[in-house]
Design a protein around this motif. Structure first.
Motif, PDB file in Angstrom:
ATOM      1  N   SER A  31       0.837  -1.201   0.000  1.00 20.95           N
ATOM      2  CA  SER A  31       0.000   0.000   0.000  1.00 20.95           C
ATOM      3  C   SER A  31       0.872   1.252   0.000  1.00 20.95           C
ATOM      4  O   SER A  31       0.607   2.216  -0.716  1.00 20.95           O
ATOM      5  CB  SER A  31      -0.886   0.039   1.247  1.00 20.95           C
ATOM      6  OG  SER A  31      -1.978  -0.777   1.080  1.00 20.95           O
ATOM      7  N   LYS A  32       1.892   1.211   0.821  1.00 23.17           N
ATOM      8  CA  LYS A  32       2.815   2.356   0.910  1.00 23.17           C
ATOM      9  C   LYS A  32       3.527   2.563  -0.427  1.00 23.17           C
ATOM     10  O   LYS A  32       3.652   3.695  -0.910  1.00 23.17           O
ATOM     11  CB  LYS A  32       3.825   2.099   2.044  1.00 23.17           C
ATOM     12  CG  LYS A  32       4.827   3.165   2.259  1.00 23.17           C
ATOM     13  CD  LYS A  32       4.288   4.191   3.188  1.00 23.17           C
ATOM     14  CE  LYS A  32       5.410   5.143   3.533  1.00 23.17           C
ATOM     15  NZ  LYS A  32       4.952   6.275   4.248  1.00 23.17           N
ATOM     16  N   LEU A  33       4.005   1.448  -1.051  1.00 20.75           N
ATOM     17  CA  LEU A  33       4.660   1.556  -2.362  1.00 20.75           C
ATOM     18  C   LEU A  33       3.699   2.113  -3.409  1.00 20.75           C
ATOM     19  O   LEU A  33       4.068   2.958  -4.238  1.00 20.75           O
ATOM     20  CB  LEU A  33       5.196   0.198  -2.803  1.00 20.75           C
ATOM     21  CG  LEU A  33       6.506  -0.248  -2.167  1.00 20.75           C
ATOM     22  CD1 LEU A  33       6.822  -1.693  -2.585  1.00 20.75           C
ATOM     23  CD2 LEU A  33       7.640   0.670  -2.557  1.00 20.75           C
ATOM     24  N   TRP A  34       2.454   1.618  -3.390  1.00 19.25           N
ATOM     25  CA  TRP A  34       1.477   2.102  -4.367  1.00 19.25           C
ATOM     26  C   TRP A  34       1.198   3.585  -4.134  1.00 19.25           C
ATOM     27  O   TRP A  34       1.118   4.362  -5.073  1.00 19.25           O
ATOM     28  CB  TRP A  34       0.180   1.284  -4.263  1.00 19.25           C
ATOM     29  CG  TRP A  34      -0.771   1.620  -5.356  1.00 19.25           C
ATOM     30  CD1 TRP A  34      -1.896   2.360  -5.283  1.00 19.25           C
ATOM     31  CD2 TRP A  34      -0.650   1.245  -6.727  1.00 19.25           C
ATOM     32  NE1 TRP A  34      -2.496   2.483  -6.488  1.00 19.25           N
ATOM     33  CE2 TRP A  34      -1.727   1.794  -7.424  1.00 19.25           C
ATOM     34  CE3 TRP A  34       0.285   0.481  -7.444  1.00 19.25           C
ATOM     35  CZ2 TRP A  34      -1.931   1.613  -8.777  1.00 19.25           C
ATOM     36  CZ3 TRP A  34       0.056   0.315  -8.802  1.00 19.25           C
ATOM     37  CH2 TRP A  34      -1.020   0.876  -9.453  1.00 19.25           C
ATOM     38  N   PHE A  35       1.075   3.987  -2.863  1.00 18.39           N
ATOM     39  CA  PHE A  35       0.868   5.394  -2.528  1.00 18.39           C
ATOM     40  C   PHE A  35       2.059   6.233  -2.993  1.00 18.39           C
ATOM     41  O   PHE A  35       1.885   7.305  -3.571  1.00 18.39           O
ATOM     42  CB  PHE A  35       0.660   5.553  -1.015  1.00 18.39           C
ATOM     43  CG  PHE A  35       0.549   6.994  -0.605  1.00 18.39           C
ATOM     44  CD1 PHE A  35      -0.627   7.703  -0.830  1.00 18.39           C
ATOM     45  CD2 PHE A  35       1.627   7.650   0.005  1.00 18.39           C
ATOM     46  CE1 PHE A  35      -0.723   9.029  -0.451  1.00 18.39           C
ATOM     47  CE2 PHE A  35       1.531   8.974   0.365  1.00 18.39           C
ATOM     48  CZ  PHE A  35       0.355   9.679   0.144  1.00 18.39           C
ATOM     49  N   GLU A  38       1.887   6.580  -6.781  1.00 20.26           N
ATOM     50  CA  GLU A  38       0.870   7.557  -7.160  1.00 20.26           C
ATOM     51  C   GLU A  38       1.345   8.975  -6.822  1.00 20.26           C
ATOM     52  O   GLU A  38       1.169   9.900  -7.622  1.00 20.26           O
ATOM     53  CB  GLU A  38      -0.460   7.263  -6.448  1.00 20.26           C
ATOM     54  CG  GLU A  38      -1.152   6.004  -6.926  1.00 20.26           C
ATOM     55  CD  GLU A  38      -1.643   6.126  -8.366  1.00 20.26           C
ATOM     56  OE1 GLU A  38      -2.034   7.240  -8.786  1.00 20.26           O
ATOM     57  OE2 GLU A  38      -1.606   5.102  -9.075  1.00 20.26           O
ATOM     58  N   GLN A  39       1.952   9.141  -5.654  1.00 22.27           N
ATOM     59  CA  GLN A  39       2.477  10.448  -5.250  1.00 22.27           C
ATOM     60  C   GLN A  39       3.577  10.904  -6.208  1.00 22.27           C
ATOM     61  O   GLN A  39       3.628  12.057  -6.605  1.00 22.27           O
ATOM     62  CB  GLN A  39       3.014  10.391  -3.814  1.00 22.27           C
ATOM     63  CG  GLN A  39       3.470  11.729  -3.263  1.00 22.27           C
ATOM     64  CD  GLN A  39       2.319  12.713  -3.113  1.00 22.27           C
ATOM     65  OE1 GLN A  39       1.192  12.319  -2.781  1.00 22.27           O
ATOM     66  NE2 GLN A  39       2.576  13.962  -3.396  1.00 22.27           N
ATOM     67  N   SER A  40       4.436   9.963  -6.590  1.00 20.38           N
ATOM     68  CA  SER A  40       5.513  10.271  -7.538  1.00 20.38           C
ATOM     69  C   SER A  40       4.926  10.704  -8.873  1.00 20.38           C
ATOM     70  O   SER A  40       5.407  11.657  -9.489  1.00 20.38           O
ATOM     71  CB  SER A  40       6.415   9.054  -7.702  1.00 20.38           C
ATOM     72  OG  SER A  40       7.363   9.276  -8.714  1.00 20.38           O
ATOM     73  N   LYS A  41       3.863  10.006  -9.331  1.00 13.87           N
ATOM     74  CA  LYS A  41       3.193  10.388 -10.585  1.00 13.87           C
ATOM     75  C   LYS A  41       2.606  11.793 -10.472  1.00 13.87           C
ATOM     76  O   LYS A  41       2.758  12.619 -11.389  1.00 13.87           O
ATOM     77  CB  LYS A  41       2.079   9.394 -10.921  1.00 13.87           C
ATOM     78  CG  LYS A  41       2.508   8.278 -11.843  1.00 13.87           C
ATOM     79  CD  LYS A  41       1.419   7.256 -12.103  1.00 13.87           C
ATOM     80  CE  LYS A  41       0.196   7.795 -12.761  1.00 13.87           C
ATOM     81  NZ  LYS A  41      -0.775   6.743 -13.094  1.00 13.87           N
TER      82      LYS A  41
END
Length: 158
Positions: A31-35, A38-41
């Protein structure tokens, strides 16, 4: 793990995914990696947008600077032309002054020559007058001699 349900080479379209459940730490990490992804995008999109604004502002500033530069070039060219014209006028003024000085010199020489010629004519007229007086004085004895000679001729002839 993927399990397909089929019987004697017939697929009934049932598919079931069977996996053991993930530990909570792995779920939290994913979840943290996905967040973070998304934050990086979002950050990259925001950076891209900010760069676009910066490029737009720089492009506008470049256009203004280009216009300012072109105006400056025109002003410098106009200044150079004005300086060239001023130099030409100054040269013409200097040439005119030199010509005026030469004209004044020639005019003064002509006046001096006229004065010398006038004085020489007066002297010549005076000398001519004196010569005529001398000639007349020299003619008197000749005339007197001619009168005496005539008198002698008259006596001899007579």
């Amino acid at each position: 793990m993927l399990i397909l349900f089929f019987q004697e080479d017939k697929n009934y379209g049932l598919v079931e995914w069977i996996d053991p459940s993930w530990p909570n730490t792995l779920g939290n990490a994913l979840s943290k990696l996905w967040f973070m992804y998304e934050q990086s995008k979002r950050d990259m999109n925001e950076d891209s947008l900010m760069h676009s604004f910066a490029i737009h502002d720089l492009t506008q500033e470049k256009k203004k600077l280009q216009a300012s530069y072109e105006k400056l070039v025109e002003d410098v060219n106009a200044l150079m032309d004005a300086q060239e014209q001023r130099a030409v006028i100054e040269r013409k003024d200097a040439e005119t002054t030199k010509l005026q000085e030469k004209y004044d010199t020639v005019k003064n020489l002509a006046a001096a020559q006229a004065s010398v010629i006038r004085n020489m004519k007066l002297k010549l007229a005076e000398e001519r007058k004196n010569l005529q007086i001398h000639i007349d004085e020299l003619k008197k004895p000749v005339e007197e001699s001619n009168v005496k000679l005539e008198g002698i001729k008259a006596i001899i002839n007579g």
